[in-house]
Design a protein around this motif. Structure first.
Motif, PDB file in Angstrom:
ATOM      1  N   ARG A 127     -12.473  40.259 -12.688  1.00 55.01           N
ATOM      2  CA  ARG A 127     -13.460  39.796 -11.704  1.00 55.01           C
ATOM      3  C   ARG A 127     -12.821  39.674 -10.324  1.00 55.01           C
ATOM      4  NH1 ARG A 127     -15.258  34.442 -10.156  1.00 55.01           N
ATOM      5  NH2 ARG A 127     -17.392  34.525  -9.325  1.00 55.01           N
TER       6      ARG A 127
ATOM      7  N   ARG B 154     -12.121  42.962  -8.795  1.00 52.09           N
ATOM      8  CA  ARG B 154     -13.360  43.519  -8.252  1.00 52.09           C
ATOM      9  C   ARG B 154     -13.601  43.001  -6.830  1.00 52.09           C
ATOM     10  NH1 ARG B 154     -16.913  45.969 -11.439  1.00 52.09           N
ATOM     11  NH2 ARG B 154     -16.175  44.828 -13.292  1.00 52.09           N
TER      12      ARG B 154
ATOM     13  N   LEU C 163     -21.492  42.526  -3.646  1.00 53.47           N
ATOM     14  CA  LEU C 163     -21.284  41.895  -4.947  1.00 53.47           C
ATOM     15  C   LEU C 163     -22.373  40.887  -5.282  1.00 53.47           C
ATOM     16  CD1 LEU C 163     -17.435  41.305  -4.678  1.00 53.47           C
ATOM     17  CD2 LEU C 163     -18.585  42.983  -6.133  1.00 53.47           C
TER      18      LEU C 163
ATOM     19  N   ARG D 261      -8.395  49.700  -8.824  1.00 52.36           N
ATOM     20  CA  ARG D 261      -9.599  50.517  -9.080  1.00 52.36           C
ATOM     21  C   ARG D 261      -9.640  50.981 -10.528  1.00 52.36           C
ATOM     22  NH1 ARG D 261     -12.315  51.731  -4.532  1.00 52.36           N
ATOM     23  NH2 ARG D 261     -11.166  52.026  -2.573  1.00 52.36           N
TER      24      ARG D 261
ATOM     25  N   VAL E  46     -10.653  48.091 -12.819  1.00 54.62           N
ATOM     26  CA  VAL E  46     -12.070  47.757 -12.670  1.00 54.62           C
ATOM     27  C   VAL E  46     -12.941  48.832 -13.321  1.00 54.62           C
ATOM     28  CG1 VAL E  46     -13.949  47.474 -10.997  1.00 54.62           C
ATOM     29  CG2 VAL E  46     -11.753  46.337 -10.617  1.00 54.62           C
ATOM     30  N   ASP E  47     -12.605  50.103 -13.073  1.00 57.69           N
ATOM     31  CA  ASP E  47     -13.377  51.199 -13.668  1.00 57.69           C
ATOM     32  C   ASP E  47     -13.277  51.186 -15.188  1.00 57.69           C
ATOM     33  OD1 ASP E  47     -14.147  52.025 -11.178  1.00 57.69           O
ATOM     34  OD2 ASP E  47     -12.690  53.672 -11.042  1.00 57.69           O
TER      35      ASP E  47
ATOM     36  N   ASP F 214     -15.500  48.562 -16.568  1.00 54.51           N
ATOM     37  CA  ASP F 214     -16.895  48.997 -16.546  1.00 54.51           C
ATOM     38  C   ASP F 214     -17.185  49.951 -17.703  1.00 54.51           C
ATOM     39  OD1 ASP F 214     -17.441  47.496 -14.309  1.00 54.51           O
ATOM     40  OD2 ASP F 214     -17.134  49.157 -12.898  1.00 54.51           O
TER      41      ASP F 214
END
Length: 308
Positions: free
Chosen positions: A5, A8, A26, A70, A73-74, A77
């Motif tokens: 989090r 992000r 966000l 990145r 985070v990706d 997801d």
């Protein structure tokens, strides 16, 4: 601390270059975003962002750590998407087909999947497309899209497998053999080439070439354009994302294009058989590792249909 989090937050501020815009992106307010980024910096032991009156600027450490942030985070997801796929799509087969695949072949593939695979097959839940199924066979969800979109969806686990055009960039997925399907040149039915005993490509000069945008699959787009130039045609290109759009442009009398849809009584459109080997539609099935059985079913359909 929720590391993903807070990463992000960092990625959003780096992308927006401004705390206020990052907070809006966000869907949160700025104070908790700033506080969260401070906690992340304390946790990592480095400053990531210079705070200025003009906005937010990455520090040297921030520049070095942003690519890794990145990726994390990706990946988070993708993990979430995969978990949702598994939770919501038991008993479903989710596959994709390039918009170049004729409607009859799409439905042939769906029928084969329903009748030849067990009902408890796991796959992705559809976001769009054709949905079919019954109690005795697998539920099948179909997404129609561009080759680039479908490759990305298979990589991400949204689709289990897909039929895409060849050539294409298919790194990161398993790819089956290339299958050639017949393809025709379609022209306005009142064009001189439509009535010619031996039509040629140079006869199409004066018409635009209607086809998918280059972004849909750059390698296949460039291959077709190069082929037309080799045949003496250097014509303007207009976008036709599917056969419906293509036939409308051709019937308007301004364009020609390529289609794998067999000749039919479409008003305003004539089918020409020009250089059949050169313009054949080349397809292949790409898949996730666990979808080998699915791919085999579709491969058999493609091979069978190409002989008709």
């Amino acid at each position: 601390m929720d590391l993903v989090r807070h990463l992000r937050f960092f990625v959003a501020v780096a992308d927006e270059g401004h705390f206020g815009r990052a907070a809006a992106a966000l869907d949160m307010t700025q104070p908790p975003l700033s506080q969260g980024l401070r906690r992340l910096e304390q946790h990592l032991g480095v400053d990531l962002i210079h705070r200025t009156r003009q906005g937010a600027v990455l520090t040297s450490a921030g520049i070095q750590l942003l690519p890794r942030a990145r990726l994390l985070v990706d990946d988070a997801d993708r993990l979430h998407a995969e978990s949702q796929r598994i939770a919501n799509s038991r008993g479903a087969i989710h596959w994709g087909a390039t918009s170049a695949l004729p409607d009859g072949m799409v439905t042939a593939c769906v029928t084969a999947l329903r009748t030849r695979l067990p009902a408890d097959t796991h796959s992705a839940a559809a976001e769009s497309g054709i949905v079919d199924g019954n109690d005795s066979g697998a539920t099948v969800s179909t997404t129609i899209g561009t080759t680039v979109e479908l490759v990305n969806e298979v990589r991400a686990g949204v689709c289990d497998f897909a039929v895409v055009e060849h050539p294409a960039l298919v790194d990161g997925v398993a790819a089956g053999p290339v299958v050639k399907l017949p393809r025709w040149v379609v022209v306005p039915d009142d064009h001189r080439s439509a009535g010619a005993e031996r039509p040629t490509f140079p006869m199409l000069a004066g018409l635009a070439f209607a086809g998918p945008p280059r972004a849909a699959n750059p390698p296949a787009f460039d291959t077709v354009v190069d082929l037309l130039r080799e045949r003496g045609l250097d014509v303007p290109v207009e976008v036709a994302r599917d056969d419906r759009t293509l036939f409308a442009a051709v019937a308007a009398g301004t364009s020609f294009g390529l289609t794998a849809t067999p000749p039919s009584g479409t008003p305003g459109v004539a089918w020409l058989r020009l250089a059949p080997q050169a313009i054949a539609l080349r397809l292949r099935v790409i898949r996730r590792p666990e979808a080998a059985a699915h791919a085999d079913v579709i491969d058999r359909v493609l091979y069978r249909e190409r002989l008709r």
